[in-house]
Design a protein around this motif. Structure first.
Motif, short mmCIF file in Angstrom:
data_model
loop_
_atom_site.label_atom_id
_atom_site.label_comp_id
_atom_site.label_asym_id
_atom_site.label_seq_id
_atom_site.Cartn_x
_atom_site.Cartn_y
_atom_site.Cartn_z
N LEU A 142 -5.84 0.00 1.81
CA LEU A 142 -5.14 -0.50 2.99
C LEU A 142 -3.76 -1.00 2.59
CD1 LEU A 142 -8.05 -2.60 4.57
CD2 LEU A 142 -7.49 -0.19 5.00
N ASP A 143 -2.75 -0.63 3.39
CA ASP A 143 -1.38 -1.03 3.11
C ASP A 143 -1.02 -2.25 3.95
OD1 ASP A 143 1.32 -1.32 2.71
OD2 ASP A 143 1.87 0.69 3.40
N ALA A 144 -0.90 -3.40 3.28
CA ALA A 144 -0.53 -4.64 3.96
C ALA A 144 0.85 -5.10 3.53
CB ALA A 144 -1.56 -5.72 3.67
N THR A 145 1.69 -4.16 3.10
CA THR A 145 3.03 -4.55 2.65
C THR A 145 3.96 -4.90 3.81
OG1 THR A 145 3.71 -2.22 2.57
CG2 THR A 145 2.92 -3.21 0.52
N ALA A 146 3.74 -4.28 4.98
CA ALA A 146 4.60 -4.54 6.13
C ALA A 146 4.07 -5.67 7.00
CB ALA A 146 4.75 -3.27 6.98
N ALA A 147 2.76 -5.80 7.07
CA ALA A 147 2.13 -6.86 7.87
C ALA A 147 0.81 -7.23 7.22
CB ALA A 147 1.90 -6.39 9.31
N PRO A 148 0.44 -8.50 7.25
CA PRO A 148 -0.81 -8.93 6.60
C PRO A 148 -2.03 -8.28 7.26
CG PRO A 148 0.59 -10.81 7.16
CD PRO A 148 1.18 -9.63 7.84
N ILE A 149 -3.05 -8.04 6.46
CA ILE A 149 -4.33 -7.56 6.94
C ILE A 149 -5.38 -8.59 6.56
CG2 ILE A 149 -6.11 -5.78 6.76
CD1 ILE A 149 -3.91 -3.77 6.17
N VAL A 172 4.17 -3.53 -12.01
CA VAL A 172 3.46 -4.78 -12.30
C VAL A 172 2.88 -5.28 -10.99
CG1 VAL A 172 3.66 -7.15 -13.15
CG2 VAL A 172 5.03 -5.32 -14.19
N VAL A 173 1.60 -5.64 -10.99
CA VAL A 173 0.96 -6.13 -9.77
C VAL A 173 0.34 -7.50 -10.01
CG1 VAL A 173 0.52 -3.83 -8.85
CG2 VAL A 173 -1.22 -4.91 -10.27
N ASP A 174 0.46 -8.35 -9.00
CA ASP A 174 -0.22 -9.64 -9.01
C ASP A 174 -1.67 -9.44 -8.58
OD1 ASP A 174 1.99 -11.31 -9.71
OD2 ASP A 174 2.72 -11.18 -7.64
N ILE A 175 -2.62 -9.91 -9.39
CA ILE A 175 -4.02 -9.90 -9.02
C ILE A 175 -4.49 -11.34 -8.89
CG2 ILE A 175 -4.48 -7.64 -10.05
CD1 ILE A 175 -5.66 -9.08 -12.48
N ARG A 176 -5.76 -11.53 -8.59
CA ARG A 176 -6.25 -12.87 -8.30
C ARG A 176 -6.04 -13.84 -9.46
NH1 ARG A 176 -12.58 -13.55 -7.29
NH2 ARG A 176 -12.52 -13.25 -9.55
N ASP A 177 -6.25 -13.36 -10.69
CA ASP A 177 -6.21 -14.25 -11.84
C ASP A 177 -5.07 -13.94 -12.80
OD1 ASP A 177 -8.55 -15.60 -10.97
OD2 ASP A 177 -9.77 -13.98 -11.79
N ASP A 218 5.83 -6.06 -8.67
CA ASP A 218 6.21 -5.09 -7.65
C ASP A 218 5.33 -5.19 -6.41
OD1 ASP A 218 8.24 -3.35 -9.17
OD2 ASP A 218 6.54 -3.39 -10.55
N PHE A 219 4.06 -5.53 -6.59
CA PHE A 219 3.11 -5.61 -5.49
C PHE A 219 2.07 -6.69 -5.78
CE2 PHE A 219 4.47 -1.16 -5.60
CZ PHE A 219 4.85 -0.95 -4.28
N GLY A 220 1.36 -7.08 -4.73
CA GLY A 220 0.12 -7.82 -4.88
C GLY A 220 -1.04 -6.86 -4.71
N TYR A 221 -2.19 -7.19 -5.30
CA TYR A 221 -3.34 -6.28 -5.33
C TYR A 221 -4.60 -7.11 -5.14
CZ TYR A 221 -6.68 -3.10 -7.79
OH TYR A 221 -7.73 -2.31 -8.16
N ARG A 222 -5.29 -6.89 -3.99
CA ARG A 222 -6.55 -7.59 -3.73
C ARG A 222 -7.69 -6.57 -3.69
NH1 ARG A 222 -6.99 -10.40 1.42
NH2 ARG A 222 -8.91 -11.23 0.51
N ILE A 223 -8.87 -7.02 -4.13
CA ILE A 223 -10.04 -6.16 -4.23
C ILE A 223 -11.21 -6.84 -3.53
CG2 ILE A 223 -11.56 -4.92 -5.80
CD1 ILE A 223 -9.31 -5.71 -7.98
N LEU A 224 -11.82 -6.14 -2.57
CA LEU A 224 -13.01 -6.64 -1.91
C LEU A 224 -14.18 -5.73 -2.24
CD1 LEU A 224 -11.60 -7.51 1.65
CD2 LEU A 224 -11.87 -9.03 -0.32
N ASN A 225 -15.29 -6.35 -2.65
CA ASN A 225 -16.50 -5.58 -2.93
C ASN A 225 -17.16 -5.10 -1.65
OD1 ASN A 225 -16.37 -5.93 -5.80
ND2 ASN A 225 -17.14 -8.02 -5.53
N ALA A 226 -18.13 -4.21 -1.80
CA ALA A 226 -18.83 -3.65 -0.65
C ALA A 226 -19.60 -4.71 0.13
CB ALA A 226 -19.76 -2.53 -1.09
N ASP A 227 -19.95 -5.82 -0.52
CA ASP A 227 -20.67 -6.89 0.18
C ASP A 227 -19.74 -7.93 0.79
OD1 ASP A 227 -19.78 -8.29 -2.03
OD2 ASP A 227 -21.76 -9.00 -2.66
#
Length: 279
Positions: A18-25, A98-103, A59-68
């Motif tokens: 999902l691309d949330a660069t223009a608007a938050p999701i 370079v991407v920002d991740i949670r940690d 360059d970007f932020g990167y979030r990961i959601l598991n299937a649960d």
């Protein structure tokens, strides 16, 4: 509401991007589970969200959601899909991002030969950093109450927790029985990804992974890295190892303490679409 998405896969480990660069999701856990559902949603192992950078050097932020619906801190196969996605979507023309991740941060690269390389950072072996409760640091650990049996494993964090079991034959490994029992064991307060590794040679292993929040998947990039790192740390594997997973082959490179772990492999776009809410 229509939510545009891209379905991607790396070695059979599949993702909704999902691309949330223009608007938050904003996705709550229930919506994430619906998207990941293979009958009622799109179907995926994880959801990857491309966001604006949170740090000046990223360059970007990167979030990961598991299937649960839970959030993960790391996904190597997903990271390869991430860098292919942002380049093909016209969000960047860089070969190295370079991407920002949670940690922290990750460095992602598009290679000339069509593969993608992910710098996963340095492994962390201290139990408090994994986290693994009730143990002092050791090369291997033992729990006597996992699905009614004793289990020995190595443990490491690569942005998310991993337990790695050595098996003589990965095809017959008790993934379905031991995987969920160890994933949810009280010794792992944030749950754990469980790898079952068969060493074929010093530069070759076979691996199956039961991922926390997803179950057994066709591939797990950080799981492949974790398995190889524990083998290198034990002196049983070389610094450059090919990993055969049910979904295909990856390469892991690690030079030892003080160096980043590298994951190399493919990433593919499967299809694009829009998820339309029934509300």
């Amino acid at each position: 509401m229509a939510l545009a998405f891209t379905k991607m896969q790396g070695l059979g480990n599949d993702f909704v991007v999902l691309d949330a660069t223009a608007a938050p999701i904003a996705l709550d856990a229930s919506t994430a589970r619906h998207i990941a559902d293979r009958r009622y949603g799109i179907g995926c192992d994880q959801i990857l969200i491309v966001e604006p950078a949170r740090s000046a050097n990223a360059d970007f932020g990167y979030r990961i959601l598991n299937a649960d619906g839970s959030e993960s801190g790391q996904c190597g196969n997903g990271a390869r899909c991430f860098v292919r996605y942002v380049r093909e979507a016209g969000l960047t023309d860089k070969n190295r991002i370079v991407v920002d991740i949670r940690d922290g941060q990750m460095v992602l690269e598009a290679l000339d030969e069509g593969d993608f390389r992910v710098a996963l950072g340095g492994p962390r072996f201290e139990p408090a950093e994994i986290p693994l409760a009730g143990f002092e640091r050791a090369a291997r650990y033992r729990l006597d109450d996992v699905a009614g049996q004793s289990v020995e494993f190595a443990a490491v964090s690569l942005g998310n927790p991993h337990a790695v079991l050595r098996v003589s034959d990965v095809a017959s490994a008790p993934v379905a029985r031991i995987g969920p029992a160890l994933e949810a064991h009280a010794a792992f307060p944030e749950r754990v990804n469980v790898g079952f590794m068969e060493i074929v040679a010093r530069d070759h292993v076979r691996l199956r992974v039961f991922e926390r929040g997803a179950g057994e998947t066709l591939a797990c990039g950080s799981g492949a890295a974790a398995a190889v790192v524990t083998g290198i740390a034990a002196g049983d594997l070389a610094a450059d190892v090919r990993v055969d997973l049910p979904g295909g082959r990856a390469r892991i490179q690690w030079q030892g303490a003080g160096y980043s772990v590298y994951l190399i492999g493919p990433a593919e776009r499967v299809f694009e679409g829009k998820l339309v809410s029934s509300d």
